[in-house]
Design a protein around this motif. Sequence first.
Motif, PDB file in Angstrom:
ATOM      1  N   ARG A   1       0.859  -1.194   0.000  1.00 48.19           N
ATOM      2  CA  ARG A   1       0.000   0.000   0.000  1.00 48.19           C
ATOM      3  C   ARG A   1       0.887   1.233   0.000  1.00 48.19           C
ATOM      4  NH1 ARG A   1      -5.219  -0.283   0.775  1.00 48.19           N
ATOM      5  NH2 ARG A   1      -6.135  -2.274   1.286  1.00 48.19           N
ATOM      6  N   PHE A   2       0.735   2.054  -1.042  1.00 49.30           N
ATOM      7  CA  PHE A   2       1.497   3.289  -1.189  1.00 49.30           C
ATOM      8  C   PHE A   2       0.552   4.478  -1.059  1.00 49.30           C
ATOM      9  CE2 PHE A   2       4.050   0.228  -3.463  1.00 49.30           C
ATOM     10  CZ  PHE A   2       5.363   0.661  -3.350  1.00 49.30           C
ATOM     11  N   GLN A   3       0.807   5.349  -0.112  1.00 50.32           N
ATOM     12  CA  GLN A   3       0.061   6.596  -0.011  1.00 50.32           C
ATOM     13  C   GLN A   3       0.582   7.546  -1.090  1.00 50.32           C
ATOM     14  OE1 GLN A   3      -2.615   6.808   1.934  1.00 50.32           O
ATOM     15  NE2 GLN A   3      -2.108   4.678   2.435  1.00 50.32           N
ATOM     16  N   PRO A   4      -0.176   8.573  -1.485  1.00 50.77           N
ATOM     17  CA  PRO A   4       0.309   9.522  -2.495  1.00 50.77           C
ATOM     18  C   PRO A   4       1.683  10.089  -2.099  1.00 50.77           C
ATOM     19  CG  PRO A   4      -2.003   9.916  -2.052  1.00 50.77           C
ATOM     20  CD  PRO A   4      -1.532   8.898  -1.034  1.00 50.77           C
ATOM     21  N   GLY A   5       2.625  10.036  -3.040  1.00 48.56           N
ATOM     22  CA  GLY A   5       3.975  10.535  -2.799  1.00 48.56           C
ATOM     23  C   GLY A   5       4.894   9.576  -2.062  1.00 48.56           C
ATOM     24  N   GLU A   6       4.389   8.476  -1.562  1.00 50.31           N
ATOM     25  CA  GLU A   6       5.207   7.529  -0.806  1.00 50.31           C
ATOM     26  C   GLU A   6       6.126   6.750  -1.738  1.00 50.31           C
ATOM     27  OE1 GLU A   6       4.604   4.779   3.103  1.00 50.31           O
ATOM     28  OE2 GLU A   6       2.969   4.792   1.652  1.00 50.31           O
ATOM     29  N   LYS A   7       7.359   6.492  -1.271  1.00 51.37           N
ATOM     30  CA  LYS A   7       8.386   5.816  -2.067  1.00 51.37           C
ATOM     31  C   LYS A   7       8.951   4.627  -1.303  1.00 51.37           C
ATOM     32  CE  LYS A   7      10.110  10.256  -3.764  1.00 51.37           C
ATOM     33  NZ  LYS A   7      11.284  11.118  -3.870  1.00 51.37           N
ATOM     34  N   ILE A   8       9.479   3.688  -2.063  1.00 59.06           N
ATOM     35  CA  ILE A   8      10.258   2.593  -1.488  1.00 59.06           C
ATOM     36  C   ILE A   8      11.572   2.539  -2.253  1.00 59.06           C
ATOM     37  CG2 ILE A   8       9.191   0.837  -2.968  1.00 59.06           C
ATOM     38  CD1 ILE A   8       9.559  -1.134  -0.583  1.00 59.06           C
ATOM     39  N   GLY A   9      12.665   2.344  -1.531  1.00 60.87           N
ATOM     40  CA  GLY A   9      13.988   2.278  -2.146  1.00 60.87           C
ATOM     41  C   GLY A   9      14.211   0.978  -2.890  1.00 60.87           C
ATOM     42  N   PRO A  10      15.415   0.814  -3.436  1.00 58.59           N
ATOM     43  CA  PRO A  10      15.721  -0.382  -4.223  1.00 58.59           C
ATOM     44  C   PRO A  10      15.489  -1.675  -3.435  1.00 58.59           C
ATOM     45  CG  PRO A  10      17.436   1.261  -4.478  1.00 58.59           C
ATOM     46  CD  PRO A  10      16.541   1.744  -3.380  1.00 58.59           C
ATOM     47  N   HIS A  11      14.800  -2.595  -4.075  1.00 56.66           N
ATOM     48  CA  HIS A  11      14.532  -3.909  -3.517  1.00 56.66           C
ATOM     49  C   HIS A  11      14.349  -4.882  -4.679  1.00 56.66           C
ATOM     50  CE1 HIS A  11      10.616  -2.043  -4.210  1.00 56.66           C
ATOM     51  NE2 HIS A  11      10.130  -3.268  -4.380  1.00 56.66           N
ATOM     52  N   ALA A  12      14.370  -6.168  -4.385  1.00 55.54           N
ATOM     53  CA  ALA A  12      14.304  -7.172  -5.454  1.00 55.54           C
ATOM     54  C   ALA A  12      13.110  -8.091  -5.269  1.00 55.54           C
ATOM     55  CB  ALA A  12      15.585  -7.998  -5.470  1.00 55.54           C
ATOM     56  N   HIS A  13      12.609  -8.560  -6.396  1.00 53.90           N
ATOM     57  CA  HIS A  13      11.566  -9.583  -6.427  1.00 53.90           C
ATOM     58  C   HIS A  13      12.015 -10.677  -7.391  1.00 53.90           C
ATOM     59  CE1 HIS A  13       8.394  -7.122  -4.534  1.00 53.90           C
ATOM     60  NE2 HIS A  13       8.833  -6.109  -5.269  1.00 53.90           N
ATOM     61  N   PRO A  14      11.715 -11.951  -7.086  1.00 55.39           N
ATOM     62  CA  PRO A  14      11.856 -12.981  -8.115  1.00 55.39           C
ATOM     63  C   PRO A  14      10.704 -12.775  -9.099  1.00 55.39           C
ATOM     64  CG  PRO A  14      10.837 -13.889  -6.159  1.00 55.39           C
ATOM     65  CD  PRO A  14      11.200 -12.458  -5.831  1.00 55.39           C
ATOM     66  N   ASP A  15      10.534 -13.665 -10.067  1.00 55.30           N
ATOM     67  CA  ASP A  15       9.371 -13.575 -10.940  1.00 55.30           C
ATOM     68  C   ASP A  15       8.144 -13.429 -10.041  1.00 55.30           C
ATOM     69  OD1 ASP A  15      11.052 -13.989 -13.075  1.00 55.30           O
ATOM     70  OD2 ASP A  15      10.283 -15.979 -13.570  1.00 55.30           O
TER      71      ASP A  15
ATOM     72  N   ALA B   1      10.167   2.205  -6.267  1.00 57.99           N
ATOM     73  CA  ALA B   1       8.838   2.610  -6.738  1.00 57.99           C
ATOM     74  C   ALA B   1       8.352   3.830  -5.966  1.00 57.99           C
ATOM     75  CB  ALA B   1       7.844   1.458  -6.590  1.00 57.99           C
ATOM     76  N   GLU B   2       7.461   4.596  -6.632  1.00 59.69           N
ATOM     77  CA  GLU B   2       6.878   5.779  -6.015  1.00 59.69           C
ATOM     78  C   GLU B   2       5.438   5.935  -6.492  1.00 59.69           C
ATOM     79  OE1 GLU B   2       7.449  10.638  -5.802  1.00 59.69           O
ATOM     80  OE2 GLU B   2       8.841   9.441  -7.000  1.00 59.69           O
ATOM     81  N   ASN B   3       4.552   6.258  -5.558  1.00 61.87           N
ATOM     82  CA  ASN B   3       3.174   6.571  -5.917  1.00 61.87           C
ATOM     83  C   ASN B   3       3.179   8.008  -6.422  1.00 61.87           C
ATOM     84  OD1 ASN B   3       0.489   7.347  -6.070  1.00 61.87           O
ATOM     85  ND2 ASN B   3      -0.102   6.331  -4.160  1.00 61.87           N
ATOM     86  N   VAL B   4       2.979   8.187  -7.728  1.00 62.61           N
ATOM     87  CA  VAL B   4       2.997   9.516  -8.345  1.00 62.61           C
ATOM     88  C   VAL B   4       1.575  10.038  -8.587  1.00 62.61           C
ATOM     89  CG1 VAL B   4       5.285   9.254  -9.369  1.00 62.61           C
ATOM     90  CG2 VAL B   4       3.272   8.514 -10.660  1.00 62.61           C
ATOM     91  N   GLY B   5       0.606   9.343  -8.022  1.00 62.42           N
ATOM     92  CA  GLY B   5      -0.781   9.759  -8.175  1.00 62.42           C
ATOM     93  C   GLY B   5      -1.276  10.522  -6.959  1.00 62.42           C
ATOM     94  N   THR B   6      -2.571  10.752  -6.938  1.00 59.17           N
ATOM     95  CA  THR B   6      -3.192  11.516  -5.850  1.00 59.17           C
ATOM     96  C   THR B   6      -4.036  10.645  -4.934  1.00 59.17           C
ATOM     97  OG1 THR B   6      -5.076  12.036  -7.271  1.00 59.17           O
ATOM     98  CG2 THR B   6      -3.258  13.633  -7.236  1.00 59.17           C
ATOM     99  N   THR B   7      -4.057   9.324  -5.198  1.00 58.59           N
ATOM    100  CA  THR B   7      -4.824   8.394  -4.374  1.00 58.59           C
ATOM    101  C   THR B   7      -3.916   7.265  -3.901  1.00 58.59           C
ATOM    102  OG1 THR B   7      -5.438   7.048  -6.290  1.00 58.59           O
ATOM    103  CG2 THR B   7      -6.946   8.831  -5.679  1.00 58.59           C
ATOM    104  N   GLU B   8      -4.359   6.559  -2.876  1.00 58.58           N
ATOM    105  CA  GLU B   8      -3.608   5.396  -2.424  1.00 58.58           C
ATOM    106  C   GLU B   8      -3.559   4.365  -3.556  1.00 58.58           C
ATOM    107  OE1 GLU B   8      -3.725   2.709   1.487  1.00 58.58           O
ATOM    108  OE2 GLU B   8      -5.457   2.362   0.183  1.00 58.58           O
ATOM    109  N   PHE B   9      -2.403   3.736  -3.725  1.00 62.60           N
ATOM    110  CA  PHE B   9      -2.248   2.631  -4.677  1.00 62.60           C
ATOM    111  C   PHE B   9      -2.014   1.377  -3.845  1.00 62.60           C
ATOM    112  CE2 PHE B   9       0.436  -0.373  -6.900  1.00 62.60           C
ATOM    113  CZ  PHE B   9      -0.252  -0.544  -8.087  1.00 62.60           C
ATOM    114  N   ALA B  10      -2.770   0.313  -4.118  1.00 59.54           N
ATOM    115  CA  ALA B  10      -2.589  -0.934  -3.381  1.00 59.54           C
ATOM    116  C   ALA B  10      -2.618  -2.112  -4.335  1.00 59.54           C
ATOM    117  CB  ALA B  10      -3.671  -1.090  -2.312  1.00 59.54           C
TER     118      ALA B  10
END
Length: 146
Positions: free
Chosen positions: A51-65, A105-114
């Motif tokens: 869950r990303f609030q508007p403007g919220e960011k997360i730094g570098p991280h990894a995911h498998p497929d 990643a960064e939420n660049v919108g005006t609403t929560e992204f989940a």
Amino acid sequence: MHRRLSLLLCAAALVAVASIAGAPAQDPLTVGPGIYRLILENERVRVMEARFQPGEKIGPHAHPDHVVVVTSAGKLAVTAASGKVQEFDAKVGDTFFIAAETHSAENVGTTEFACVVTELKGKYKAKDQASPAPAASDVQQGKVDG
């Protein structure tokens, strides 16, 4: 004595830099504990809610497929380790398959992204090194009706 202390500090700094440079990308649960929440994990998959609030960011991280299902519409900008930025204007139900990668990643919108992120385990284990941005064929999209 002063020279010995200087050499010791210099050696410690070199070790710290070397460990950071060679460190594998971090786990999203560690990098973004206020964003990612573990839902389920077993030997085959790991399922998390993000869950990303508007403007919220997360730094570098990894995911498998992994597979992402959007549960709250919004705009998310994802920056690959290569620096390439991909912006997703995602709607509820949008579903993406994304090949193993390291990104921020960064939420660049005006609403929560989940979304719900399902990581595949086994032969699809995340790579320790940064991956290039996925090719168009590495990201597949579908939609959940509802």
